[in-house]
Design a protein around this motif. Structure first.
Motif, PDB file in Angstrom:
ATOM      1  N   PRO A  48     -14.937  12.573   0.641  1.00 25.48           N
ATOM      2  CA  PRO A  48     -13.600  13.098   0.440  1.00 25.48           C
ATOM      3  C   PRO A  48     -12.502  12.108   0.828  1.00 25.48           C
ATOM      4  CG  PRO A  48     -14.934  14.680   1.675  1.00 25.48           C
ATOM      5  CD  PRO A  48     -15.733  13.448   1.495  1.00 25.48           C
ATOM      6  N   ILE A  49     -12.799  11.161   1.704  1.00 26.51           N
ATOM      7  CA  ILE A  49     -11.781  10.208   2.140  1.00 26.51           C
ATOM      8  C   ILE A  49     -11.358   9.303   0.985  1.00 26.51           C
ATOM      9  CG2 ILE A  49     -11.354   8.230   3.642  1.00 26.51           C
ATOM     10  CD1 ILE A  49     -13.146   9.601   5.713  1.00 26.51           C
ATOM     11  N   MET A  50     -12.339   8.817   0.213  1.00 27.30           N
ATOM     12  CA  MET A  50     -12.025   7.946  -0.921  1.00 27.30           C
ATOM     13  C   MET A  50     -11.225   8.719  -1.975  1.00 27.30           C
ATOM     14  SD  MET A  50     -12.648   4.810  -2.101  1.00 27.30           S
ATOM     15  CE  MET A  50     -14.243   4.100  -1.911  1.00 27.30           C
ATOM     16  N   ARG A  51     -11.590   9.955  -2.190  1.00 25.84           N
ATOM     17  CA  ARG A  51     -10.871  10.769  -3.173  1.00 25.84           C
ATOM     18  C   ARG A  51      -9.437  11.001  -2.731  1.00 25.84           C
ATOM     19  NH1 ARG A  51     -12.760  16.626  -5.520  1.00 25.84           N
ATOM     20  NH2 ARG A  51     -10.969  16.911  -6.874  1.00 25.84           N
ATOM     21  N   ARG A  52      -9.250  11.342  -1.471  1.00 26.64           N
ATOM     22  CA  ARG A  52      -7.906  11.600  -0.946  1.00 26.64           C
ATOM     23  C   ARG A  52      -7.067  10.321  -0.980  1.00 26.64           C
ATOM     24  NH1 ARG A  52      -4.915  15.671  -1.006  1.00 26.64           N
ATOM     25  NH2 ARG A  52      -6.292  16.992   0.157  1.00 26.64           N
ATOM     26  N   ALA A  53      -7.688   9.186  -0.641  1.00 24.41           N
ATOM     27  CA  ALA A  53      -6.960   7.911  -0.655  1.00 24.41           C
ATOM     28  C   ALA A  53      -6.517   7.560  -2.081  1.00 24.41           C
ATOM     29  CB  ALA A  53      -7.835   6.799  -0.089  1.00 24.41           C
ATOM     30  N   SER A  54      -7.401   7.786  -3.059  1.00 24.60           N
ATOM     31  CA  SER A  54      -7.014   7.478  -4.433  1.00 24.60           C
ATOM     32  C   SER A  54      -5.940   8.441  -4.934  1.00 24.60           C
ATOM     33  CB  SER A  54      -8.233   7.490  -5.354  1.00 24.60           C
ATOM     34  OG  SER A  54      -8.811   8.762  -5.406  1.00 24.60           O
ATOM     35  N   GLN A  55      -5.976   9.686  -4.506  1.00 21.60           N
ATOM     36  CA  GLN A  55      -4.930  10.632  -4.897  1.00 21.60           C
ATOM     37  C   GLN A  55      -3.574  10.228  -4.320  1.00 21.60           C
ATOM     38  OE1 GLN A  55      -6.446  14.352  -3.472  1.00 21.60           O
ATOM     39  NE2 GLN A  55      -7.566  14.794  -5.371  1.00 21.60           N
ATOM     40  N   ILE A  56      -3.563   9.858  -3.051  1.00 19.87           N
ATOM     41  CA  ILE A  56      -2.318   9.445  -2.403  1.00 19.87           C
ATOM     42  C   ILE A  56      -1.784   8.172  -3.045  1.00 19.87           C
ATOM     43  CG2 ILE A  56      -1.360   8.536  -0.236  1.00 19.87           C
ATOM     44  CD1 ILE A  56      -3.224  10.536   1.214  1.00 19.87           C
ATOM     45  N   LEU A  57      -2.659   7.220  -3.317  1.00 25.48           N
ATOM     46  CA  LEU A  57      -2.228   5.977  -3.941  1.00 25.48           C
ATOM     47  C   LEU A  57      -1.703   6.213  -5.349  1.00 25.48           C
ATOM     48  CD1 LEU A  57      -1.985   3.034  -3.271  1.00 25.48           C
ATOM     49  CD2 LEU A  57      -4.247   2.677  -4.186  1.00 25.48           C
TER      50      LEU A  57
ATOM     51  N   LEU B  60       1.627  -3.563 -10.540  1.00 25.69           N
ATOM     52  CA  LEU B  60       0.641  -4.422  -9.874  1.00 25.69           C
ATOM     53  C   LEU B  60      -0.232  -3.627  -8.916  1.00 25.69           C
ATOM     54  CD1 LEU B  60       2.654  -7.679  -9.126  1.00 25.69           C
ATOM     55  CD2 LEU B  60       0.743  -7.389 -10.692  1.00 25.69           C
ATOM     56  N   ALA B  61       0.375  -2.732  -8.143  1.00 24.80           N
ATOM     57  CA  ALA B  61      -0.397  -1.902  -7.223  1.00 24.80           C
ATOM     58  C   ALA B  61      -1.345  -0.989  -7.987  1.00 24.80           C
ATOM     59  CB  ALA B  61       0.542  -1.070  -6.343  1.00 24.80           C
ATOM     60  N   GLY B  62      -0.889  -0.466  -9.102  1.00 26.21           N
ATOM     61  CA  GLY B  62      -1.758   0.383  -9.903  1.00 26.21           C
ATOM     62  C   GLY B  62      -2.922  -0.375 -10.503  1.00 26.21           C
ATOM     63  N   ALA B  63      -2.658  -1.594 -10.953  1.00 24.45           N
ATOM     64  CA  ALA B  63      -3.699  -2.375 -11.621  1.00 24.45           C
ATOM     65  C   ALA B  63      -4.676  -3.024 -10.648  1.00 24.45           C
ATOM     66  CB  ALA B  63      -3.052  -3.451 -12.488  1.00 24.45           C
ATOM     67  N   PHE B  64      -4.184  -3.536  -9.521  1.00 26.26           N
ATOM     68  CA  PHE B  64      -5.042  -4.317  -8.636  1.00 26.26           C
ATOM     69  C   PHE B  64      -5.492  -3.586  -7.379  1.00 26.26           C
ATOM     70  CE2 PHE B  64      -2.764  -7.674 -10.987  1.00 26.26           C
ATOM     71  CZ  PHE B  64      -3.868  -8.278 -11.559  1.00 26.26           C
ATOM     72  N   VAL B  65      -4.929  -2.428  -7.086  1.00 26.21           N
ATOM     73  CA  VAL B  65      -5.344  -1.667  -5.909  1.00 26.21           C
ATOM     74  C   VAL B  65      -5.911  -0.317  -6.335  1.00 26.21           C
ATOM     75  CG1 VAL B  65      -4.625  -0.662  -3.718  1.00 26.21           C
ATOM     76  CG2 VAL B  65      -3.626  -2.814  -4.463  1.00 26.21           C
ATOM     77  N   PHE B  66      -5.116   0.464  -7.075  1.00 23.26           N
ATOM     78  CA  PHE B  66      -5.554   1.806  -7.434  1.00 23.26           C
ATOM     79  C   PHE B  66      -6.745   1.791  -8.390  1.00 23.26           C
ATOM     80  CE2 PHE B  66      -5.314   5.298 -10.529  1.00 23.26           C
ATOM     81  CZ  PHE B  66      -5.713   6.323  -9.695  1.00 23.26           C
ATOM     82  N   MET B  67      -6.671   1.003  -9.453  1.00 26.56           N
ATOM     83  CA  MET B  67      -7.733   1.025 -10.463  1.00 26.56           C
ATOM     84  C   MET B  67      -9.094   0.610  -9.904  1.00 26.56           C
ATOM     85  SD  MET B  67      -8.422   1.933 -13.494  1.00 26.56           S
ATOM     86  CE  MET B  67      -6.835   2.126 -14.229  1.00 26.56           C
ATOM     87  N   PRO B  68      -9.226  -0.480  -9.151  1.00 24.90           N
ATOM     88  CA  PRO B  68     -10.544  -0.794  -8.583  1.00 24.90           C
ATOM     89  C   PRO B  68     -11.037   0.274  -7.600  1.00 24.90           C
ATOM     90  CG  PRO B  68      -9.158  -2.722  -8.506  1.00 24.90           C
ATOM     91  CD  PRO B  68      -8.288  -1.589  -8.925  1.00 24.90           C
ATOM     92  N   LEU B  69     -10.126   0.828  -6.806  1.00 16.86           N
ATOM     93  CA  LEU B  69     -10.509   1.885  -5.885  1.00 16.86           C
ATOM     94  C   LEU B  69     -11.025   3.102  -6.641  1.00 16.86           C
ATOM     95  CD1 LEU B  69     -10.346   2.401  -2.767  1.00 16.86           C
ATOM     96  CD2 LEU B  69      -8.258   3.657  -3.258  1.00 16.86           C
TER      97      LEU B  69
ATOM     98  N   VAL C 115     -14.531   2.277  -8.235  1.00 13.89           N
ATOM     99  CA  VAL C 115     -15.591   2.298  -7.231  1.00 13.89           C
ATOM    100  C   VAL C 115     -15.947   3.736  -6.885  1.00 13.89           C
ATOM    101  CG1 VAL C 115     -16.070   1.819  -4.794  1.00 13.89           C
ATOM    102  CG2 VAL C 115     -15.161   0.032  -6.255  1.00 13.89           C
ATOM    103  N   HIS C 116     -14.949   4.571  -6.740  1.00 11.91           N
ATOM    104  CA  HIS C 116     -15.179   5.980  -6.415  1.00 11.91           C
ATOM    105  C   HIS C 116     -15.947   6.688  -7.528  1.00 11.91           C
ATOM    106  CE1 HIS C 116     -14.500  10.108  -5.262  1.00 11.91           C
ATOM    107  NE2 HIS C 116     -13.847  10.320  -6.399  1.00 11.91           N
ATOM    108  N   ARG C 117     -15.585   6.442  -8.794  1.00 12.03           N
ATOM    109  CA  ARG C 117     -16.211   7.149  -9.905  1.00 12.03           C
ATOM    110  C   ARG C 117     -17.602   6.617 -10.246  1.00 12.03           C
ATOM    111  NH1 ARG C 117     -15.090  11.859 -10.656  1.00 12.03           N
ATOM    112  NH2 ARG C 117     -15.754  11.717 -12.796  1.00 12.03           N
TER     113      ARG C 117
END
Length: 79
Positions: free
Chosen positions: A1-10, A41-50, A53-55
């Motif tokens: 759930p931590i990875m899911r919550r982090a990706s939602q917040i991001l 940039l944050a969406g492409a290089f931080v959110f998308m890889p996160l 990895v989660h999916r």
């Protein structure tokens, strides 16, 4: 759930940054463009890889690639 919550917040932060950047653009064009750029940039290089990895955690990549074995499974069988 931590990875899911982090990706939602991001995701919310990136989306909020885009909205904020486009709302600032009419009054201060340069600042608005910087905010939109950093959000992209944050969406492409931080959110998308996160998110990827989660999916993809726990899945085999070979199930989703076209190789000879998977092509043979898709061919119709002749009786």
């Amino acid at each position: 759930p931590i990875m899911r919550r982090a990706s939602q917040i991001l995701f919310v932060l990136v989306l909020g940054g885009l909205i904020w950047g486009f709302s600032v653009r009419p009054s201060d064009y340069e600042l608005g463009n910087k905010i939109v750029g950093f959000s992209v940039l944050a969406g492409a290089f931080v959110f998308m890889p996160l998110f990827l990895v989660h999916r993809w955690r726990g899945k085999k990549l070979s199930d989703y690639t076209l190789n000879q074995e998977n092509l043979d499974k898709m061919k119709p069988r002749k009786k």
